[in-house]
Enzyme design. Structure first.
Site, PDB file in Angstrom:
ATOM      1  N   GLU A 294       0.826  -1.208   0.000  1.00 21.87           N
ATOM      2  CA  GLU A 294       0.000   0.000   0.000  1.00 21.87           C
ATOM      3  C   GLU A 294       0.867   1.268   0.000  1.00 21.87           C
ATOM      4  OE1 GLU A 294      -2.720  -0.772   3.319  1.00 21.87           O
ATOM      5  OE2 GLU A 294      -4.052  -1.776   1.900  1.00 21.87           O
ATOM      6  N   ASP A 373      -8.379  -8.874   3.864  1.00 25.56           N
ATOM      7  CA  ASP A 373      -8.099  -7.794   4.809  1.00 25.56           C
ATOM      8  C   ASP A 373      -9.194  -7.693   5.873  1.00 25.56           C
ATOM      9  OD1 ASP A 373      -6.996  -5.625   6.005  1.00 25.56           O
ATOM     10  OD2 ASP A 373      -7.397  -4.203   4.383  1.00 25.56           O
ATOM     11  N   GLU A 401     -12.359  -2.447  12.001  1.00 29.63           N
ATOM     12  CA  GLU A 401     -12.375  -1.642  10.775  1.00 29.63           C
ATOM     13  C   GLU A 401     -13.542  -2.007   9.853  1.00 29.63           C
ATOM     14  OE1 GLU A 401      -8.707  -1.884   8.641  1.00 29.63           O
ATOM     15  OE2 GLU A 401      -9.450  -0.691   6.956  1.00 29.63           O
TER      16      GLU A 401
HETATM   17  C1  GCV Z   1      -2.268   0.393   8.492  1.00 27.94           C
HETATM   18  C2  GCV Z   1      -5.920  -2.033   5.620  1.00 27.94           C
HETATM   19  C3  GCV Z   1      -6.270  -0.762   6.317  1.00 27.94           C
HETATM   20  C4  GCV Z   1      -5.077   0.168   6.399  1.00 27.94           C
HETATM   21  C5  GCV Z   1      -3.938  -0.574   7.088  1.00 27.94           C
HETATM   22  C6  GCV Z   1      -3.645  -1.830   6.278  1.00 27.94           C
HETATM   23  C7  GCV Z   1      -2.551  -2.684   6.903  1.00 27.94           C
HETATM   24  O1  GCV Z   1      -5.693  -1.808   4.264  1.00 27.94           O
HETATM   25  O2  GCV Z   1      -7.347  -0.152   5.682  1.00 27.94           O
HETATM   26  O3  GCV Z   1      -5.441   1.293   7.130  1.00 27.94           O
HETATM   27  O4  GCV Z   1      -2.797   0.225   7.193  1.00 27.94           O
HETATM   28  O5  GCV Z   1      -4.795  -2.616   6.214  1.00 27.94           O
HETATM   29  O6  GCV Z   1      -2.890  -3.684   7.496  1.00 27.94           O
HETATM   30  O7  GCV Z   1      -1.401  -2.338   6.767  1.00 27.94           O
END
Ligand code: GCV
Length: 690
Positions: A294, A373, A401
């Protein structure tokens, strides 16, 4: 800010029998002193018992003797005494973190295999005082002993706190570790450490894996003295401090042009940096790294693989006894939604499986429970079935989340139990049934010592720590489960309710079913059958069926007028091939695929008949109507606790349950309407769909 003590908020337990007035403990040792203080405080607040502490080593030794003196009262022994002892020889399993609580002739003995074990044994006794008066009297009268060793070597929290005080995916206020780019160390920090120790958590990462901006500087002289203070404080509760690390630090801090792990300058930078950090913070456990994920920097930029990246850091930290925890959340986040062959679910395995056996001993791969995720339902990551020569850690998310963001009640321990209990059919070394994820991450299957469980934390500076008061059950539950994976979700939920709200039967009878059904309810009114997502982009709250459908994140449901779901069979993306048989065949075949994961593995017509005799479309309608109704019922049932909980606690929970019930209707109507319009098939029960 004022805050609650969560499950360490002791209230007098009326029927408790704790017939002790003296505590023998060698309080010259700081950790024993802390354990002694904890027991004194709990005895006073729970049982109104004053424990006088005598730090008389000779007396402790004399009374306890060298051998097992159960039933043989030494002359002059005090029957009203509790003894704290560190003695690995008394435990059936030599383990620094193990403990034994038993009645001996001289009194009640809490024996730790080491300092950690003594602390956990003390908190275990306190928990029994809070939650199980019957067991307590059996222990006190010598009818029962309790002996435990943690199932997992590492039991860790990952905080996604930023140095400006914000928290990525934080749903309980702001950070209590950072404010205005400074570390905060105060009474709350100590209470946080007490909470962790009380459930057996022994490591914590305090900063976000997305290390950006000022956070990159955590490993510079500016922060080291405060980090040293924090690490010391944590370590008195046997918690190792870890930090998230920016892989590009050689560029951002060291002024180098590269962070290529094979470049000598880069290696020298890290060696020097680790020496500097450990000279200041010797208790540091190590670092957590999110690389090539990411948008984060990583070894791919230089044509290197993740073993090369991780091992370079591991070598630099090895002389200090530190660990590198390396996340496997690596996938292409710039996918073209038109491309139906690329499958994000495959990425973790495709990237890391070829590297099995290449990672250094002090590298641990941290693997999310599912291949995507943290959705409400995913299959277990196939990496657990594949890797055999690599240290592994299971990563779950206590922060909700995608499961209601701590506005909705969603007790996640049942989900984590399912993950731990999943049979991988890994070939090597497994006797029948001993190849579950729990067997692997505990190190039992492959004999590793560097492994365990991590949870993305759900805490913040809200007065109740977790936003939704009942979300604290996930915080508590993670620690208890990571320590003892044999505990059931129900046992953990019961403990949490009693420890937090006292042994009130009505509270338990109301809250226990709420907790235990909440995951399923949430799943029913959101995105059932393994399809997931359908949330609003970026903040991930609330229904939006196509929120991610035409985006670059690889998270699609492929709904059309005939059906929906992702074909991950051999004819589709081939993801099923990443599992061992018989799991592979089970998922490949639509008849044997577990229905709760049907749409994760198959693209299915709306008219497909499920095992219940319902069509897929009818199941979607029924599930959403039922889930929303159950959310409403939770709210109504909770009303019965109006006069049994402190008013502010009742109000807080009630407000959230109301929000959840309303919001569940929104999910229901949006999803049902979308699929009615998409399929043109009416609800056979004729309910309102818009
Ligand atoms: C910390 C998901 C979340 C991100 C997070 C990522 C991860 O994509 O939306 O906020 O980043 O996981 O686990 O690194």
């Amino acid at each position: 800010m004022a805050y609650s003590k969560a499950w360490l908020n002791y209230r007098v337990v009326d029927h408790i029998r704790f017939p002790f007035d003296t505590l023998y403990a060698d309080t010259g040792n700081e950790q024993i002193r802390i354990a002694a203080q904890e027991l004194q405080k709990a005895a006073k607040e729970l049982a109104k018992a004053k424990l006088n502490c005598i730090s008389d080593l000779a007396e402790i030794k004399r009374a306890l003797g060298k051998s097992d003196d159960v039933g043989a009262a030494p002359k002059g022994a005090c029957r009203g005494a509790v003894y704290m002892e560190i003695n690995p020889d008394r435990l059936s399993l030599a383990d620094e973190e193990g403990y034994l609580i038993r009645r001996q002739a001289c009194g009640l003995v809490i024996c730790g295999g080491g300092e950690g074990g003594l602390l956990y044994g003390t908190f275990a006794l306190i928990r029994i005082m809070q939650t199980d008066p019957q067991l307590l009297s059996k222990i006190c009268s010598g009818k029962q002993t309790v002996e435990k060793s943690p199932a997992n070597p590492l039991r860790m929290l990952n905080h996604w706190d930023n140095t400006d005080g914000s928290i990525e995916r934080g749903y309980a206020g702001k950070s209590f570790f950072f404010a205005d780019h400074e570390l905060v160390i105060d009474e709350r920090t100590r209470d946080y450490a007490r909470l962790l120790a009380s459930v057996g958590i022994n490591a914590t990462v305090i900063n976000n894996v997305n290390v950006r901006g000022a956070a990159t500087e955590l490993i510079t002289a500016r922060y080291l003295p405060q980090l040293a203070k924090l690490a010391k404080l944590f370590y008195t509760y046997r918690i190792k401090l870890y930090l998230s690390l920016n892989f590009a630090a050689p560029i951002e801090l060291g002024g180098l042009a590269t962070c290529d792990p094979l470049e000598q300058d880069v290696q020298d930078f890290w060696k020097k940096k680790m020496d500097e950090v450990y000279a200041a913070v010797p208790e540091l456990g190590g670092f957590l790294v999110k690389a090539d994920s990411e948008g984060r920097p990583g070894p791919f930029t230089y044509g290197r693989d993740h073993a090369q990246g991780a091992n370079m850091l591991a070598e630099a930290i090895a002389p200090h006894g530190g660990n590198i925890i390396w996340r496997c959340f690596v996938y292409n986040c710039r996918q073209d939604w038109r491309d139906r062959k690329t499958d994000r679910a495959r990425a973790g395995y495709d990237n890391f499986m070829p590297l099995d056996g290449q990672f250094a001993d002090n590298v641990i791969l941290q693997i999310k429970n599912g291949p995507m995720d943290f959705q409400v339902r995913e299959p277990v990551s196939p990496l657990f079935s594949g890797l055999k020569e690599t240290n592994m850690m299971l990563e779950v998310q206590a922060a909700q989340e995608y499961t209601g963001q701590q506005k909705h009640l969603c007790y996640l321990v049942p989900m984590w139990k399912e993950v731990l209990g999943f049979r991988t059919y890994a070939e090597k070394g497994a006797t029948d049934g001993a190849d579950t994820v729990a067997d692997i991450v505990s190190g039992r299957l492959y004999g590793q010592r560097n492994c365990g469980m991590a949870a993305v934390a759900n805490t913040g500076d809200d007065e109740n720590w977790t936003g939704h008061d009942m979300a604290a059950a996930n915080f508590y539950g993670f620690g208890r489960l990571a320590f003892d994976t044999e505990l059931t979700a129900e046992e953990i939920a019961k403990e949490w309710v009693r420890a937090t709200y006292g042994c009130d039967r009505e509270v338990l009878e109301c809250m226990l079913p709420m907790l235990l059904s909440s995951w399923e309810i949430y799943e029913k009114y959101t995105s059932p059958l393994g399809i997931g997502w359908m949330v609003n982009p970026s903040h991930h709250y609330g229904p939006n069926v196509d929120g991610y459908e035409y985006d670059r994140w690889g998270t699609y449901h492929y709904s059309d007028c005939h059906g929906m779901g992702v074909d991950r069979t051999m004819a589709g993306t081939g993801y099923v091939a990443q599992y061992n048989e018989p799991n592979r065949g089970m998922y490949e075949n639509i008849e044997s695929c577990p229905e709760e994961l049907l749409l994760f593995f198959h693209h299915v017509p709306y008219t497909h008949m499920l095992k219940t005799g319902k069509t897929l479309i009818q199941h979607i309608y029924d599930s959403h109507f039922e889930g929303a109704m159950q959310a409403q019922n939770m709210l109504l049932n909770f009303d019965s606790l109006k006069h049994r909980l402190p008013p502010e606690v009742f109000e807080r929970i009630h407000t959230r349950l109301k929000m959840q019930a309303d919001h569940a209707k929104e999910w229901r109507d949006r999803i049902n309407t979308y699929y009615y319009r998409m399929s043109g098939i009416a609800d056979e029960k004729g309910r309102t769909i818009y």
